[in-house]
Scaffold this active site. Structure first.
Site, short mmCIF file in Angstrom:
data_model
loop_
_atom_site.label_atom_id
_atom_site.label_comp_id
_atom_site.label_asym_id
_atom_site.label_seq_id
_atom_site.Cartn_x
_atom_site.Cartn_y
_atom_site.Cartn_z
N ASP A 89 0.86 -1.19 0.00
CA ASP A 89 0.00 0.00 0.00
C ASP A 89 0.90 1.24 0.00
O ASP A 89 1.49 1.58 1.02
CB ASP A 89 -0.91 0.02 1.23
CG ASP A 89 -2.03 -1.01 1.18
OD1 ASP A 89 -1.93 -1.95 0.36
OD2 ASP A 89 -2.98 -0.89 1.97
N LYS A 151 -6.72 3.33 -3.08
CA LYS A 151 -7.13 3.31 -1.67
C LYS A 151 -7.35 4.75 -1.21
O LYS A 151 -6.61 5.65 -1.59
CB LYS A 151 -6.03 2.63 -0.85
CG LYS A 151 -6.23 2.62 0.66
CD LYS A 151 -5.08 1.89 1.33
CE LYS A 151 -5.09 2.07 2.83
NZ LYS A 151 -3.94 1.39 3.49
N LYS A 180 -10.03 0.21 -2.28
CA LYS A 180 -9.95 -0.06 -0.84
C LYS A 180 -10.35 1.19 -0.08
O LYS A 180 -9.80 2.27 -0.31
CB LYS A 180 -8.54 -0.50 -0.45
CG LYS A 180 -8.35 -0.71 1.06
CD LYS A 180 -6.95 -1.23 1.38
CE LYS A 180 -6.71 -1.29 2.88
NZ LYS A 180 -5.36 -1.81 3.21
#
Length: 220
Positions: A89, A151, A180
């Protein structure tokens, strides 16, 4: 999809100890979450605790500000993968996004995708600092650069995931990509709203509580 496999069980606090990470991983095994998301220094421990399970090890790159150079993000990603990270991430350079230097954003995502050596990459936008147009443009950058996810947030900014941002992100990426939602998702209702908006993964530190709430609701 089972609700547990929507959740990245997350502990990214600076003061998290090895004991805390061990507890996190035990909970992840108990509930069979999609992954645990931990800081890079805790990747090796998490991988050793989860090695015989279906729970993946996720870590963060350029976290939480995103202001490292591309070279550092690339090196950090390679180190994380070498230590056992299976999902990455990464935080974009938010300042470059505010300058609308989308070529830079595309290049840094590409560099991390290459360094991840086939492991899944999620691109953290930190949506609380971006306009709707900037969110859409960064999503396009992630699509071009070969990332698998976008995300919403680090959880360390001025705001977390919002339904309208998740919807916009879902509309702005390739059909093969996913969203996400992370930051402030603490209840079953929060999770359900994000999934309805288009999220297929949820970053949450309260995953165990969400599962308990889900079980209580469905066992009445």
């Amino acid at each position: 999809m089972k609700i547990n496999k929507l959740i990245d069980h997350t502990l990214l606090k600076a003061f998290a100890t090895s004991e805390d990470i061990t507890k996190l991983c035990k909970e992840a095994l108990e509930y069979d979450f999609a992954s645990v998301c931990v800081n890079p220094a805790n990747v090796s421990l998490a991988r050793s605790l989860l090695k015989d399970s279906n729970v993946l090890v996720c870590t963060v790159i350029g976290f939480p500000l995103g202001a490292n150079t591309i070279e550092i993000k690339q090196a950090e990603t390679m180190d994380a993968v070498n230590n056992g990270a299976q999902e990455i991430d990464m935080v974009i350079n938010v300042g470059k996004a505010k300058e609308h230097d989308y070529e830079y954003i595309t290049n840094e995502i590409k560099a991390v995708v290459e360094a991840a050596s086939g492991n899944l990459v999620k691109v953290i936008l930190e949506t609380c600092y971006l306009t709707s147009d900037e969110i859409a443009e960064v999503c396009k950058c992630a699509s071009i650069a070969g990332a698998q996810f976008v995300k919403t947030s680090t959880g360390f900014g001025t705001g977390g995931a919002k339904v309208e941002d998740v919807k916009l992100m879902r509309e702005s990426i390739l059909d093969t990509m996913s969203v996400k939602a992370s930051g402030g998702v603490r209840t079953l209702e929060d999770l359900e709203k994000m999934v309805e908006a288009g999220a297929s993964r949820i970053g949450a530190s309260s995953g165990a509580a969400i599962i308990k709430e889900y079980n209580d609701k469905n066992n009445k």
